[in-house]
Structures are given as C-alpha cells and as structure tokens.
Scaffold this motif. Structure first.
Motif, PDB file in Angstrom:
ATOM      1  N   ILE A   1       4.853  14.925  -9.877  1.00  0.00           N
ATOM      2  CA  ILE A   1       6.193  14.830 -10.449  1.00  0.00           C
ATOM      3  C   ILE A   1       6.143  14.658 -11.966  1.00  0.00           C
ATOM      4  CG2 ILE A   1       8.412  13.615 -10.332  1.00  0.00           C
ATOM      5  CD1 ILE A   1       7.555  14.975  -7.710  1.00  0.00           C
ATOM      6  N   LEU A   2       7.026  15.352 -12.653  1.00  0.00           N
ATOM      7  CA  LEU A   2       7.114  15.209 -14.104  1.00  0.00           C
ATOM      8  C   LEU A   2       7.643  13.832 -14.477  1.00  0.00           C
ATOM      9  CD1 LEU A   2       8.673  18.673 -15.084  1.00  0.00           C
ATOM     10  CD2 LEU A   2       6.298  17.942 -15.361  1.00  0.00           C
ATOM     11  N   GLN A   3       7.215  13.320 -15.616  1.00  0.00           N
ATOM     12  CA  GLN A   3       7.639  12.026 -16.161  1.00  0.00           C
ATOM     13  C   GLN A   3       7.426  10.859 -15.179  1.00  0.00           C
ATOM     14  OE1 GLN A   3      11.737  13.321 -17.389  1.00  0.00           O
ATOM     15  NE2 GLN A   3      11.057  12.665 -19.413  1.00  0.00           N
ATOM     16  N   PRO A   4       6.223  10.724 -14.651  1.00  0.00           N
ATOM     17  CA  PRO A   4       5.950   9.634 -13.699  1.00  0.00           C
ATOM     18  C   PRO A   4       6.139   8.249 -14.304  1.00  0.00           C
ATOM     19  CG  PRO A   4       3.906  10.639 -14.439  1.00  0.00           C
ATOM     20  CD  PRO A   4       5.009  11.522 -14.926  1.00  0.00           C
ATOM     21  N   ILE A   5       6.165   8.165 -15.629  1.00  0.00           N
ATOM     22  CA  ILE A   5       6.373   6.880 -16.302  1.00  0.00           C
ATOM     23  C   ILE A   5       7.723   6.271 -15.943  1.00  0.00           C
ATOM     24  CG2 ILE A   5       7.440   7.780 -18.413  1.00  0.00           C
ATOM     25  CD1 ILE A   5       5.687   5.759 -19.960  1.00  0.00           C
ATOM     26  N   MET A   6       8.617   7.081 -15.367  1.00  0.00           N
ATOM     27  CA  MET A   6       9.931   6.588 -14.964  1.00  0.00           C
ATOM     28  C   MET A   6       9.867   5.647 -13.757  1.00  0.00           C
ATOM     29  SD  MET A   6      12.175  10.086 -15.468  1.00  0.00           S
ATOM     30  CE  MET A   6      13.629   9.420 -14.644  1.00  0.00           C
ATOM     31  N   LEU A   7       8.720   5.573 -13.098  1.00  0.00           N
ATOM     32  CA  LEU A   7       8.550   4.628 -11.992  1.00  0.00           C
ATOM     33  C   LEU A   7       8.745   3.196 -12.467  1.00  0.00           C
ATOM     34  CD1 LEU A   7       5.348   5.993 -10.209  1.00  0.00           C
ATOM     35  CD2 LEU A   7       7.602   5.781  -9.162  1.00  0.00           C
ATOM     36  N   SER A   8       9.297   2.360 -11.613  1.00  0.00           N
ATOM     37  CA  SER A   8       9.456   0.945 -11.963  1.00  0.00           C
ATOM     38  C   SER A   8       8.108   0.276 -12.179  1.00  0.00           C
ATOM     39  CB  SER A   8      10.226   0.202 -10.863  1.00  0.00           C
ATOM     40  OG  SER A   8      11.564   0.607 -10.831  1.00  0.00           O
ATOM     41  N   GLY A   9       7.114   0.638 -11.381  1.00  0.00           N
ATOM     42  CA  GLY A   9       5.794   0.048 -11.520  1.00  0.00           C
ATOM     43  C   GLY A   9       5.625  -1.196 -10.667  1.00  0.00           C
ATOM     44  N   PRO A  10       4.362  -1.597 -10.422  1.00  0.00           N
ATOM     45  CA  PRO A  10       4.077  -2.675  -9.474  1.00  0.00           C
ATOM     46  C   PRO A  10       4.673  -4.026  -9.834  1.00  0.00           C
ATOM     47  CG  PRO A  10       2.101  -2.050 -10.687  1.00  0.00           C
ATOM     48  CD  PRO A  10       3.125  -1.006 -10.966  1.00  0.00           C
ATOM     49  N   TYR A  11       4.626  -4.425 -11.097  1.00  0.00           N
ATOM     50  CA  TYR A  11       5.137  -5.750 -11.457  1.00  0.00           C
ATOM     51  C   TYR A  11       6.660  -5.803 -11.391  1.00  0.00           C
ATOM     52  CZ  TYR A  11       6.332  -9.938 -14.037  1.00  0.00           C
ATOM     53  OH  TYR A  11       6.875 -11.140 -14.397  1.00  0.00           O
ATOM     54  N   GLN A  12       7.310  -4.855 -12.056  1.00  0.00           N
ATOM     55  CA  GLN A  12       8.773  -4.853 -12.004  1.00  0.00           C
ATOM     56  C   GLN A  12       9.248  -4.625 -10.569  1.00  0.00           C
ATOM     57  OE1 GLN A  12      11.112  -3.007 -15.139  1.00  0.00           O
ATOM     58  NE2 GLN A  12      12.508  -2.179 -13.620  1.00  0.00           N
ATOM     59  N   GLY A  13       8.522  -3.830  -9.819  1.00  0.00           N
ATOM     60  CA  GLY A  13       8.876  -3.614  -8.423  1.00  0.00           C
ATOM     61  C   GLY A  13       8.883  -4.905  -7.628  1.00  0.00           C
ATOM     62  N   ARG A  14       7.887  -5.783  -7.889  1.00  0.00           N
ATOM     63  CA  ARG A  14       7.839  -7.072  -7.196  1.00  0.00           C
ATOM     64  C   ARG A  14       8.978  -7.992  -7.657  1.00  0.00           C
ATOM     65  NH1 ARG A  14       6.938  -6.337  -2.950  1.00  0.00           N
ATOM     66  NH2 ARG A  14       7.405  -4.248  -3.647  1.00  0.00           N
ATOM     67  N   VAL A  15       9.388  -7.840  -8.921  1.00  0.00           N
ATOM     68  CA  VAL A  15      10.536  -8.607  -9.415  1.00  0.00           C
ATOM     69  C   VAL A  15      11.815  -8.157  -8.698  1.00  0.00           C
ATOM     70  CG1 VAL A  15      12.007  -9.087 -11.414  1.00  0.00           C
ATOM     71  CG2 VAL A  15       9.521  -9.073 -11.671  1.00  0.00           C
ATOM     72  N   LEU A  16      12.007  -6.846  -8.592  1.00  0.00           N
ATOM     73  CA  LEU A  16      13.180  -6.314  -7.889  1.00  0.00           C
ATOM     74  C   LEU A  16      13.184  -6.776  -6.430  1.00  0.00           C
ATOM     75  CD1 LEU A  16      13.263  -2.626  -9.211  1.00  0.00           C
ATOM     76  CD2 LEU A  16      14.674  -4.547  -9.968  1.00  0.00           C
TER      77      LEU A  16
ATOM     78  N   LYS B   1       0.817  -1.223   0.000  1.00  0.00           N
ATOM     79  CA  LYS B   1       0.000   0.000   0.000  1.00  0.00           C
ATOM     80  C   LYS B   1       0.847   1.268   0.000  1.00  0.00           C
ATOM     81  CE  LYS B   1      -4.161  -1.927   2.098  1.00  0.00           C
ATOM     82  NZ  LYS B   1      -5.147  -1.864   3.222  1.00  0.00           N
ATOM     83  N   LEU B   2       1.982   1.256   0.698  1.00  0.00           N
ATOM     84  CA  LEU B   2       2.831   2.447   0.725  1.00  0.00           C
ATOM     85  C   LEU B   2       3.325   2.784  -0.679  1.00  0.00           C
ATOM     86  CD1 LEU B   2       4.305   4.646   2.338  1.00  0.00           C
ATOM     87  CD2 LEU B   2       6.229   3.056   2.577  1.00  0.00           C
ATOM     88  N   LEU B   3       3.650   1.769  -1.456  1.00  0.00           N
ATOM     89  CA  LEU B   3       4.111   2.009  -2.827  1.00  0.00           C
ATOM     90  C   LEU B   3       2.961   2.469  -3.724  1.00  0.00           C
ATOM     91  CD1 LEU B   3       6.661  -0.909  -3.338  1.00  0.00           C
ATOM     92  CD2 LEU B   3       7.100   1.486  -2.775  1.00  0.00           C
ATOM     93  N   GLN B   4       1.750   2.038  -3.411  1.00  0.00           N
ATOM     94  CA  GLN B   4       0.589   2.547  -4.139  1.00  0.00           C
ATOM     95  C   GLN B   4       0.430   4.040  -3.880  1.00  0.00           C
ATOM     96  OE1 GLN B   4      -2.891   0.177  -3.203  1.00  0.00           O
ATOM     97  NE2 GLN B   4      -1.801  -1.745  -3.551  1.00  0.00           N
ATOM     98  N   GLN B   5       0.622   4.441  -2.626  1.00  0.00           N
ATOM     99  CA  GLN B   5       0.541   5.858  -2.271  1.00  0.00           C
ATOM    100  C   GLN B   5       1.641   6.658  -2.968  1.00  0.00           C
ATOM    101  OE1 GLN B   5       0.729   6.028   2.013  1.00  0.00           O
ATOM    102  NE2 GLN B   5      -1.024   4.653   2.282  1.00  0.00           N
ATOM    103  N   LEU B   6       2.842   6.111  -2.958  1.00  0.00           N
ATOM    104  CA  LEU B   6       3.968   6.775  -3.605  1.00  0.00           C
ATOM    105  C   LEU B   6       3.678   6.973  -5.095  1.00  0.00           C
ATOM    106  CD1 LEU B   6       7.727   5.866  -3.124  1.00  0.00           C
ATOM    107  CD2 LEU B   6       6.797   6.443  -5.355  1.00  0.00           C
ATOM    108  N   THR B   7       3.119   5.950  -5.715  1.00  0.00           N
ATOM    109  CA  THR B   7       2.792   6.032  -7.142  1.00  0.00           C
ATOM    110  C   THR B   7       1.773   7.123  -7.411  1.00  0.00           C
ATOM    111  OG1 THR B   7       3.283   3.685  -7.516  1.00  0.00           O
ATOM    112  CG2 THR B   7       1.845   4.771  -9.117  1.00  0.00           C
ATOM    113  N   ARG B   8       0.708   7.168  -6.604  1.00  0.00           N
ATOM    114  CA  ARG B   8      -0.327   8.187  -6.796  1.00  0.00           C
ATOM    115  C   ARG B   8       0.256   9.589  -6.670  1.00  0.00           C
ATOM    116  NH1 ARG B   8      -3.648   4.574  -3.885  1.00  0.00           N
ATOM    117  NH2 ARG B   8      -3.221   5.630  -1.918  1.00  0.00           N
ATOM    118  N   GLU B   9       1.068   9.809  -5.646  1.00  0.00           N
ATOM    119  CA  GLU B   9       1.618  11.148  -5.445  1.00  0.00           C
ATOM    120  C   GLU B   9       2.631  11.497  -6.535  1.00  0.00           C
ATOM    121  OE1 GLU B   9       3.426  14.072  -1.970  1.00  0.00           O
ATOM    122  OE2 GLU B   9       3.012  11.965  -1.509  1.00  0.00           O
ATOM    123  N   THR B  10       3.356  10.516  -7.016  1.00  0.00           N
ATOM    124  CA  THR B  10       4.301  10.761  -8.117  1.00  0.00           C
ATOM    125  C   THR B  10       3.552  11.235  -9.353  1.00  0.00           C
ATOM    126  OG1 THR B  10       5.888   9.115  -7.298  1.00  0.00           O
ATOM    127  CG2 THR B  10       6.033   9.721  -9.625  1.00  0.00           C
TER     128      THR B  10
END
Length: 213
Positions: A34-49, A21-30
C-alpha cells in the motif's frame, strides 16, 4: 513524528502493551503493498487507542479515515458486547484489504465499512456514538466536528489525530499550507467549544481527547 528523544521513546514503547500479532501482519502487508504506509497509527498509538476504547467500553464507535484498518481493529478491542464500529474511508481500493483483516479478527461482524465522502455519509448514519476517532483529511476536521458533535452521546469522546501536525502548529504557516491552517483552526475550535472539555497529548503527531460535557 516523535517529540521525545529516541531512547526515551523506545523505552516507552518497550514497556507498554505489546502489539497483537494480527496487527503486526497487517502492518507488514501494508508496507509491502500500500502507498503511504506511514499513515498507519503504529504499535504504540494503536495501544493507546485500544486502552482508551477499553476504558470507555463504547457501544458505538465512528471512525473517519480507515486506511488499512489498523486503528479500526485497535478501537474495536474496547467495544461493548454487541457494540458496533462504523468506519469511513474515501479510497474504495482499500475496502477488500480492510475486510480481510476485519474478518481475521474477532470483530468482523461488528465492523461496518463505508466508502465515500464522509461529509455525505455521516448525516445518513442514523445512530449516536460513544466514541469518535477523526484521522482523515485535515482541511475538513472542523467540518467533521460540526457534523458529529450532535451525534455524540453525553460523556462521549472524540479522539483527533495529527493535531500537532509535524510541529507546524507552532510555526507561521505558509500561504498555501491549507492543512496546517486547518489544524490550527480545529485546535482553536476544540479549545473554545463549551460543549466539550479537551486535552492534547503529545503522542506521536499529537492526539487530542475531547469529552462531551
């Protein structure tokens, strides 16, 4: 960038670990601030990392390219007890945003932020690493590799993001397309360097796992 059919991609995501949930919040606020939010790793790649970090259980991590801290927190999930992660980003305007979420997580005291040119900062970090994540400016990927390879412990892992570069790696790069040329050179470097063994995963925009022999 998605290389799989949309329905299959959605199935993979829905049957993988759920994003905290914290990463969901971070994503929403990004996306809100923040400019270019597409630079986020995202939920799937984040779980891989996160999974790779948990499998390695590193005592020390180096991240090149913090952005808003999403991937930092994913990698931190696998840190060994008392472990640390050094994360570097050139954008000083994001430092407070990152720290807010680092402090909300359980890893705040383990995350060390650096702001500035990674090429200048890396040599000043007197530490070796078990895991390195490279997700910064593409023209310097090879330069980053040369700086970190001797700081990588035996059996250590380098994760490199965007190595398929929107599929451009199988096309003839345009004369002014320095990023595509840099990614091509970097992929060749990883393939040919005898100090590591490498495999490219077609995850999102391409993720390479390189293990130091």
């Amino acid at each position: 960038m998605h290389f799989l059919p949309e329905k299959l991609d959605e199935y993979i995501v829905s049957h993988s670990e759920t994003e905290p949930k914290l990463l969901q919040q971070l994503t929403r606020e990004t996306y809100q601030k923040i400019l270019q939010p597409i630079m986020l790793s995202g939920p799937y790649q984040g779980r891989v990392l996160s999974m790779i970090s948990k499998l390695k259980s590193p005592k020390s991590i180096l991240e090149l390219g913090t952005f808003t801290g999403y991937s930092t927190l994913c990698l931190a999930e696998g840190l060994a007890k008392e472990g640390t992660i050094h994360t570097i980003d050139i954008n000083e305007e994001l430092e407070d945003f990152q720290r807010k979420y680092f402090n909300k997580s359980g890893y705040g005291k383990q995350i060390i932020q650096h702001v500035g040119n990674a090429l200048e900062i890396i040599p000043k970090i007197v530490q070796t690493f078990d895991l390195v994540f490279i997700d910064a400016d593409k023209p310097n990927y090879s330069n980053y590799f040369h700086l970190i390879i001797d700081k990588l412990n035996s059996g250590g892992i380098i994760l490199s993001d965007n190595v398929l570069w929107h599929g451009k790696v199988v096309e003839t790069p345009k004369s002014k397309d320095t990023s595509t040329k840099a990614v091509l050179d970097y992929n060749t470097l990883l393939k040919n360097d005898q100090r590591i063994e490498t495999v490219i995963l077609p995850i999102r925009d391409g993720l390479t796992i390189s293990r130091k022999i």
